[in-house]
Design an enzyme around this catalytic site. Structure first.
Site, PDB file in Angstrom:
ATOM      1  N   ASP A  10      -6.932  13.455 -25.805  1.00 55.57           N
ATOM      2  CA  ASP A  10      -6.116  13.285 -27.011  1.00 55.57           C
ATOM      3  C   ASP A  10      -7.053  13.327 -28.211  1.00 55.57           C
ATOM      4  O   ASP A  10      -8.220  12.945 -28.110  1.00 55.57           O
ATOM      5  CB  ASP A  10      -5.388  11.940 -26.949  1.00 55.57           C
ATOM      6  CG  ASP A  10      -4.727  11.589 -28.261  1.00 55.57           C
ATOM      7  OD1 ASP A  10      -3.905  12.383 -28.733  1.00 55.57           O
ATOM      8  OD2 ASP A  10      -5.055  10.523 -28.816  1.00 55.57           O
ATOM      9  N   CYS A  63       3.009   1.833   3.067  1.00 57.04           N
ATOM     10  CA  CYS A  63       4.246   1.056   3.108  1.00 57.04           C
ATOM     11  C   CYS A  63       5.368   1.836   2.434  1.00 57.04           C
ATOM     12  O   CYS A  63       6.470   1.978   2.972  1.00 57.04           O
ATOM     13  CB  CYS A  63       4.062  -0.288   2.413  1.00 57.04           C
ATOM     14  SG  CYS A  63       2.849  -1.382   3.177  1.00 57.04           S
ATOM     15  N   CYS A 105       0.844  -1.195   0.000  1.00 61.28           N
ATOM     16  CA  CYS A 105       0.000   0.000   0.000  1.00 61.28           C
ATOM     17  C   CYS A 105       0.877   1.241   0.000  1.00 61.28           C
ATOM     18  O   CYS A 105       2.095   1.171   0.167  1.00 61.28           O
ATOM     19  CB  CYS A 105      -0.939   0.011   1.213  1.00 61.28           C
ATOM     20  SG  CYS A 105      -0.077   0.032   2.800  1.00 61.28           S
ATOM     21  N   ASP A 131       0.592   8.979 -25.614  1.00 58.61           N
ATOM     22  CA  ASP A 131      -0.213   9.568 -24.535  1.00 58.61           C
ATOM     23  C   ASP A 131       0.190   9.044 -23.155  1.00 58.61           C
ATOM     24  O   ASP A 131      -0.242   9.593 -22.138  1.00 58.61           O
ATOM     25  CB  ASP A 131      -1.703   9.261 -24.749  1.00 58.61           C
ATOM     26  CG  ASP A 131      -2.223   9.810 -26.064  1.00 58.61           C
ATOM     27  OD1 ASP A 131      -1.830  10.925 -26.419  1.00 58.61           O
ATOM     28  OD2 ASP A 131      -3.012   9.109 -26.723  1.00 58.61           O
ATOM     29  N   ASP A 135      -5.265   7.207 -26.145  1.00 60.00           N
ATOM     30  CA  ASP A 135      -5.304   5.844 -26.663  1.00 60.00           C
ATOM     31  C   ASP A 135      -3.989   5.380 -27.256  1.00 60.00           C
ATOM     32  O   ASP A 135      -3.863   4.226 -27.648  1.00 60.00           O
ATOM     33  CB  ASP A 135      -6.390   5.721 -27.745  1.00 60.00           C
ATOM     34  CG  ASP A 135      -5.968   6.361 -29.062  1.00 60.00           C
ATOM     35  OD1 ASP A 135      -5.300   7.420 -29.007  1.00 60.00           O
ATOM     36  OD2 ASP A 135      -6.292   5.801 -30.115  1.00 60.00           O
TER      37      ASP A 135
END
Length: 753
Positions: A424, A18, A15, A644, A640
């Site tokens: 985008d 941590c 996590c 990007d 996509d």
């Protein structure tokens, strides 16, 4: 003072807290100048003075927190195997914990009168705590040594106290019986909590590994070998052996090995994975090429200008890694309160024991013990542990039904706070490939009956079917559909006629004989260079339409220009409507593109977007998102393509179109499976509902503790004589869990439009 800088693998992080603990502890060590922990890649960057602190001492500091620092270099295969082994072990522990927990719950709830039932439950509970859930106790103990607490501390405290009290009552039941108390046991509480938390850790680990795979796939885009000309001899060698100035030979269909400049040949290069541009780019001698892009049509000789970490692909990888590492870890509300909650509960339990012992010295010891344990049992974080995962299970399931994949709770928490959406262009707002937008026929062509419009269409389809150019594909798709609509599918297909003498000039156009007629199909210069005279009105029409950033293909038959076809990457159906809805929700929408200013401006106007940036490189897209964040916006980036991925990573929330590349999908926290922007609106609304449910769950979980802990301590006893026994405490704890789950299930019936 000479500092040593190294990047090392950290094993065992589960996590953000941590990662934060490791970074804080390392930064506090003498001799350590820099410590930066990247949870996504499970790596820590340490810059230290070896004269003050050794690498072994750095590793020991990490080990003291309950984690393991791997100081040797690992190959990609070793890293993948290590991650897979860790996930497998966690899955096995989760399954075995559930296997042991089910009979404990059945005995406690259904067969609680069976002979030796308590002994059987104790025997089944011991492996759950001592083996499957041992990490909670180990980390809680090590945290305690450093005067800190987290969710592991709550889990260890609740399950440990429940087991110790239950084991005492199982082995020495007469102790409480002689004093008029029933020796209840709470094994089912201990086992179920461990199982639920392990299950959550498993899903978190799986999602985290998928995020790390984005970097590995980016690295996999490059080539391993290249053909190099040295001393006039062509030889194949490893990409790592290439030096600046080497001449590389690239054949059609091959990837460009590294960044460089064309010195001989002509070809079209598919740069979509880097630049996001939908149309392949013509490359002549003197033009720059980018490593990992695909050479499509012609052979090239390229001089290497950038190698290794200086290539654009390497820079994209570095941008993604830095963006992932720079994200501030979001401390979950439960972990924040745990640091205060755990010491408070311990103090209340101790004070309860002391108060009862002092207040009623004759019978106070048994009552004090029961009251103190009841406080610990009722404070067990079962409802707290269920608050988020149950709402997420329902919310994520509902999202999947709508074609939305969400990787983690963090994403849902952030997206509902979004104030700016960055889109985008290519493949996100637009379709991502050229489409025929209009066809202009020369009226004079209709004077020849044998060359009516439908026959011209047949010729175009038959000839362009032999070309691999994206414009050719667009023409074939368009005119095939038109032909079928006019003639019917049962008629002769337009590609059935024999094409002969087919020729292609790369970057210009194609020519061929079809039914005895000579056709030229291509650019304006290609047509005029072939001896065709362009009708004036075609030139005038092209000049007008160029403002819309369209491209044009001309068709001539026997030196007569018969048609002009306009093509463009058009806005997807529904994009403009979705963008309007986003703006109605109070979000500021921006458009980014690697395309020209004219094309980007036209698409922005058509989609109803007021803010846009054209000719943006991957680094510039990332910088644009950073500037918006600096202005105070909570930014969601939607893309996509590989180009990007840096912007997706640096944004507060990255959203990928499911129709895009795997790299973009892996780099993002949310994926819209069908690549439909209208699903983005759905995702935003669903996130608001899910986060609202999580907050309600957390409120009631904490409210439950706020009310029941004082009652468990006995504050009502002086006034009413009521003393909450551990059995009722267990029932109250179970009720709080049921209420949280029930509230989460309400989310299933909510309508998300």
């Amino acid at each position: 003072m000479a500092y040593t800088k190294g990047i090392y693998r950290v094993d065992g992080m589960s996590c953000a807290s941590c990662a934060g603990s490791i970074q804080t502890m390392l930064s506090a060590q003498a001799g350590v100048r820099l410590a930066s922990v990247n949870l996504a890649s499970e790596q820590v960057i340490v810059e230290y003075d070896p004269a003050v602190i050794t690498l072994q001492e750095v590793a020991k500091t990490v080990d003291e927190l309950g984690f393991r620092l791997i100081t040797r270099d690992l190959s990609q295969e070793e890293e993948h195997d290590l991650a897979a082994l860790r996930l497998k072990r966690l899955r096995v522990r989760t399954v075995l914990s559930a296997t042991f927990s089910v009979p404990v719950v059945l005995i406690a709830m259904v067969f609680h009168h069976m002979q030796h039932g308590n002994l059987v439950m104790m025997a089944l509970t011991i492996p759950v705590l001592a083996w499957f859930g041992s990490e909670f106790f180990i980390i809680a103990w090590k945290r305690m040594l450093h005067f800190s607490a987290n969710m592991d501390t709550l889990v260890a405290l609740g399950t440990g106290s429940a087991f110790v009290f239950s084991a005492f009552n199982t082995i020495f039941p007469e102790y409480l019986l002689k004093r008029g108390f029933e020796p209840h046991v709470y094994y089912e509480a201990a086992t179920v909590i461990i199982t639920f938390i392990l299950l959550g850790r498993y899903f978190e680990e799986k999602a985290k590994q998928k995020t790390s795979e984005a970097i590995r796939k980016l690295m996999g885009l490059g080539v391993k070998t290249a053909r190099v000309i040295r001393n006039g001899i062509e030889k194949e060698m490893l990409i790592s052996k290439i030096v600046i100035g080497d001449v590389l030979v690239i054949r059609p269909g091959e990837k460009i090995p590294t960044d460089g400049r064309v010195i001989e040949g002509f070809s079209t290069i598919d740069e979509s994975m880097i630049t996001g541009e939908s149309v392949p780019v013509n490359k002549w001698p003197g033009d720059e090429v980018i490593g990992a892009t695909i050479n499509q049509t012609g052979g090239l000789k390229v001089m290497a200008e950038k190698i290794g970490n200086e290539t654009m692909l390497a820079q994209i990888i570095r941008l993604v890694q830095e963006a992932q590492g720079s994200k501030a870890p979001i401390q979950k509300l439960a972990d924040k309160i745990a640091a205060v909650f755990v010491p408070v509960v311990l103090c209340i339990a101790v004070l309860t024991f002391i108060a009862w012992t002092v207040w009623q010295p004759a019978t106070g010891a048994p009552l004090a013990f029961i009251a103190a344990v009841t406080v610990l049992v009722i404070a067990c974080p079962c409802a707290l542990g269920l608050a988020t995962p149950t709402a997420l299970m329902v919310g994520l399931g509902k999202a999947a039904q709508h074609g939305i994949l969400v990787k983690d709770a963090q994403s849902l928490e952030i997206i509902c706070k979004t104030t700016a959406i960055v889109l985008d262009k290519t493949g996100t707002v637009t379709i991502g490939r050229p489409q025929v937008t209009n066809v202009f026929w020369e009226p004079a062509a209709s004077l020849r009956p044998s060359q009516a419009g439908r026959d011209f269409q047949s010729a175009i389809v038959a000839i362009e079917s032999m070309s691999e150019h994206p414009f050719a594909h667009a023409l074939v798709n368009f005119f095939s559909e038109v032909h079928d609509a006019v003639n019917g599918e049962s008629k002769r297909h337009p590609g059935d006629d024999v094409v002969s003498d087919f020729g292609s000039i790369t970057g210009k156009g194609v020519s061929a004989l079809y039914s005895g007629d000579l056709y030229h199909i291509g650019s304006r210069s290609f047509i005029t260079d072939s001896g065709c005279v362009l009708p004036v009105w075609f030139a005038e029409e092209e000049l007008k339409l160029k403002k819309q950033a369209w491209s044009f293909v001309y068709v001539s038959c026997n030196s007569s220009v018969v048609a002009m076809v306009s093509l463009a990457d058009v806005v997807k159906p529904g994009s403009a409507k979705a963008i309007a809805r986003l703006q109605e929700m109070g979000l500021q929408v921006h458009l980014l593109s690697g395309d020209s200013v004219a094309i980007t401006a036209h698409i922005a106007a058509e989609a109803g977007i007021g803010f846009f940036k054209a000719e943006a490189t991957p680094g510039e897209k990332s910088a644009y998102v950073r500037r918006l964040k600096e202005q105070g916006f909570v930014v969601a980036m939607v893309g996509d393509g590989i180009n990007d991925s840096p912007a997706l990573a640096v944004a507060d929330i990255g959203i990928a179109m499911g129709t895009g590349t795997d790299i973009a999908i892996e780099s993002a926290q949310i994926t819209l499976i069908k690549g439909d922007l209208e699903k983005l609106v759905t995702a935003l609304k669903l996130s608001h509902e899910t986060v609202r449910t999580i907050r309600q769950n957390l409120f009631w979980a904490f409210f439950y503790n706020l009310i029941t802990i004082p009652v468990a301590a006995g504050v009502l006893y002086p006034f009413t004589g009521f003393m909450l026994n551990p059995m009722l405490a267990g029932a109250a704890m179970a009720f709080s869990s049921v209420s949280v789950v029930s509230n989460s299930l309400r989310l299933r019936s909510k309508r998300i439009d």
